[in-house]
Enzyme design. Sequence first.
Site, PDB file in Angstrom:
ATOM      1  N   GLU A 149       4.261  -3.900  16.629  1.00 44.92           N
ATOM      2  CA  GLU A 149       4.115  -3.498  15.222  1.00 44.92           C
ATOM      3  C   GLU A 149       3.161  -4.487  14.566  1.00 44.92           C
ATOM      4  O   GLU A 149       3.416  -5.697  14.577  1.00 44.92           O
ATOM      5  CB  GLU A 149       5.449  -3.513  14.470  1.00 44.92           C
ATOM      6  CG  GLU A 149       5.281  -3.015  13.029  1.00 44.92           C
ATOM      7  CD  GLU A 149       6.502  -3.197  12.128  1.00 44.92           C
ATOM      8  OE1 GLU A 149       6.490  -2.630  11.016  1.00 44.92           O
ATOM      9  OE2 GLU A 149       7.452  -3.896  12.518  1.00 44.92           O
TER      10      GLU A 149
ATOM     11  N   ASP B 186      -1.513  -2.474   4.523  1.00 47.48           N
ATOM     12  CA  ASP B 186      -2.259  -2.668   3.275  1.00 47.48           C
ATOM     13  C   ASP B 186      -3.374  -1.619   3.179  1.00 47.48           C
ATOM     14  O   ASP B 186      -4.139  -1.445   4.129  1.00 47.48           O
ATOM     15  CB  ASP B 186      -2.860  -4.079   3.231  1.00 47.48           C
ATOM     16  CG  ASP B 186      -1.771  -5.142   3.204  1.00 47.48           C
ATOM     17  OD1 ASP B 186      -0.600  -4.782   2.968  1.00 47.48           O
ATOM     18  OD2 ASP B 186      -2.075  -6.325   3.437  1.00 47.48           O
TER      19      ASP B 186
ATOM     20  N   LYS C  48     -10.645  -0.417  -1.927  1.00 45.47           N
ATOM     21  CA  LYS C  48     -12.086  -0.466  -2.236  1.00 45.47           C
ATOM     22  C   LYS C  48     -12.911  -0.138  -0.991  1.00 45.47           C
ATOM     23  O   LYS C  48     -12.607  -0.636   0.100  1.00 45.47           O
ATOM     24  CB  LYS C  48     -12.469  -1.861  -2.733  1.00 45.47           C
ATOM     25  CG  LYS C  48     -11.903  -2.147  -4.103  1.00 45.47           C
ATOM     26  CD  LYS C  48     -12.432  -3.427  -4.676  1.00 45.47           C
ATOM     27  CE  LYS C  48     -11.822  -3.607  -6.049  1.00 45.47           C
ATOM     28  NZ  LYS C  48     -11.448  -4.977  -6.335  1.00 45.47           N
TER      29      LYS C  48
ATOM     30  N   THR D   5      11.737   1.061   7.637  1.00 45.68           N
ATOM     31  CA  THR D   5      11.242  -0.298   7.399  1.00 45.68           C
ATOM     32  C   THR D   5      11.744  -0.749   6.017  1.00 45.68           C
ATOM     33  O   THR D   5      12.294   0.050   5.248  1.00 45.68           O
ATOM     34  CB  THR D   5       9.701  -0.333   7.411  1.00 45.68           C
ATOM     35  OG1 THR D   5       9.213   0.142   6.162  1.00 45.68           O
ATOM     36  CG2 THR D   5       9.115   0.497   8.535  1.00 45.68           C
TER      37      THR D   5
HETATM   38  C1  SAM Z   1       3.087  -3.758   2.867  1.00 45.32           C
HETATM   39  S1  SAM Z   1       3.723  -4.857   4.037  1.00 45.32           S
HETATM   40  C2  SAM Z   1       4.729  -3.819   5.092  1.00 45.32           C
HETATM   41  C3  SAM Z   1       5.731  -4.600   5.881  1.00 45.32           C
HETATM   42  C4  SAM Z   1       6.584  -3.777   6.869  1.00 45.32           C
HETATM   43  N1  SAM Z   1       5.757  -3.175   7.901  1.00 45.32           N
HETATM   44  C5  SAM Z   1       7.384  -2.712   6.145  1.00 45.32           C
HETATM   45  O1  SAM Z   1       7.023  -1.528   6.271  1.00 45.32           O
HETATM   46  O2  SAM Z   1       8.357  -3.047   5.478  1.00 45.32           O
HETATM   47  C6  SAM Z   1       2.282  -5.155   5.061  1.00 45.32           C
HETATM   48  C7  SAM Z   1       2.440  -6.356   5.965  1.00 45.32           C
HETATM   49  O3  SAM Z   1       1.347  -6.424   6.846  1.00 45.32           O
HETATM   50  C8  SAM Z   1       0.883  -7.760   6.943  1.00 45.32           C
HETATM   51  N2  SAM Z   1      -0.532  -7.699   7.313  1.00 45.32           N
HETATM   52  C9  SAM Z   1      -1.530  -7.164   6.560  1.00 45.32           C
HETATM   53  N3  SAM Z   1      -2.708  -7.271   7.205  1.00 45.32           N
HETATM   54  C10 SAM Z   1      -2.441  -7.870   8.377  1.00 45.32           C
HETATM   55  C11 SAM Z   1      -3.257  -8.262   9.484  1.00 45.32           C
HETATM   56  N4  SAM Z   1      -4.582  -8.066   9.474  1.00 45.32           N
HETATM   57  N5  SAM Z   1      -2.675  -8.858  10.543  1.00 45.32           N
HETATM   58  C12 SAM Z   1      -1.334  -9.071  10.560  1.00 45.32           C
HETATM   59  N6  SAM Z   1      -0.501  -8.733   9.536  1.00 45.32           N
HETATM   60  C13 SAM Z   1      -1.055  -8.133   8.470  1.00 45.32           C
HETATM   61  C14 SAM Z   1       1.133  -8.313   5.557  1.00 45.32           C
HETATM   62  O4  SAM Z   1       1.190  -9.732   5.536  1.00 45.32           O
HETATM   63  C15 SAM Z   1       2.479  -7.677   5.200  1.00 45.32           C
HETATM   64  O5  SAM Z   1       3.569  -8.452   5.651  1.00 45.32           O
END
Ligand code: SAM
Length: 213
Positions: free
Chosen positions: A43, A118, A122, A191
């Site tokens: 994941e 995320d 943009k 999640t």
């Molecule tokens: C919006 S949260 C969702 C967390 C979890 N998957 C959930 O659904 O509850 C997005 C997570 O992805 C991580 N993340 C974003 N870009 C990432 C990257 N390039 N590599 C690793 N983690 C990343 C962020 O730090 C954050 O913890």
Amino acid sequence: MRLRNVKNKEEIMKSSKLLILDYEQKKGKWKNEFENNNPIYIEIGMGKGEFILNNASAYPNVNFIGIEKYDSIVARAIQKIESGNNYPNNLRIIRMDAKNIEDAFSNEIDRIYLNFSDPWPKKRHSERRLTSNTFLKKYDNIFKKNKEIVMKTDNIDLFAYSLETLSQNGYVLEKVSLDLHNSDIENNIMTEYEQKFVSKNVKINFLTAKKGV
Ligand SMILES: C[S@@+](CC[C@H](N)C(=O)[O-])C[C@H]1O[C@@H](n2cnc3c(N)ncnc32)[C@H](O)[C@@H]1O
């Protein structure tokens, strides 16, 4: 995901058995780490790790690796998982930015989960989306022959973008839903973000995409 700085995060991470610090040494050899030939699911962006933990408990014949970019979030996930006395032994964590994912794996991953990634709305940031052409090309090198991406998101723009990039990159959509919780898709493990959205009646978009099967 916003999280306040966890003060003792370095200690938590250093003393964890779950966190793999020398992940570059495991590249191409993760089956040795797990001491079996079971499939490996990762994941990317696991947040505090509830999804990956519950999957590892539910599917003991699959190996799970959670990847997360931020130390404080990783530290919280470790605390939560290791506080359970009997956490599953088919689970590991890596702290890294997924842009470096090819440093950790080579032709050994069976499935990638992208949960509430995320959206990077943009246009000039679009290559940072975890389903951009840039990332999909990296995933080609870490997957085994058969590739599978499973995605959930509340963000319809990211979902539409991903449908496009996945099909451009040779993926075939197996399951698609614009409202996962009112669909016939079974065995969904929620999640943390999903729980919050569902409690606010936000619809969840879901897809499973496969290539080379
Ligand atoms: C919006 S949260 C969702 C967390 C979890 N998957 C959930 O659904 O509850 C997005 C997570 O992805 C991580 N993340 C974003 N870009 C990432 C990257 N390039 N590599 C690793 N983690 C990343 C962020 O730090 C954050 O913890």
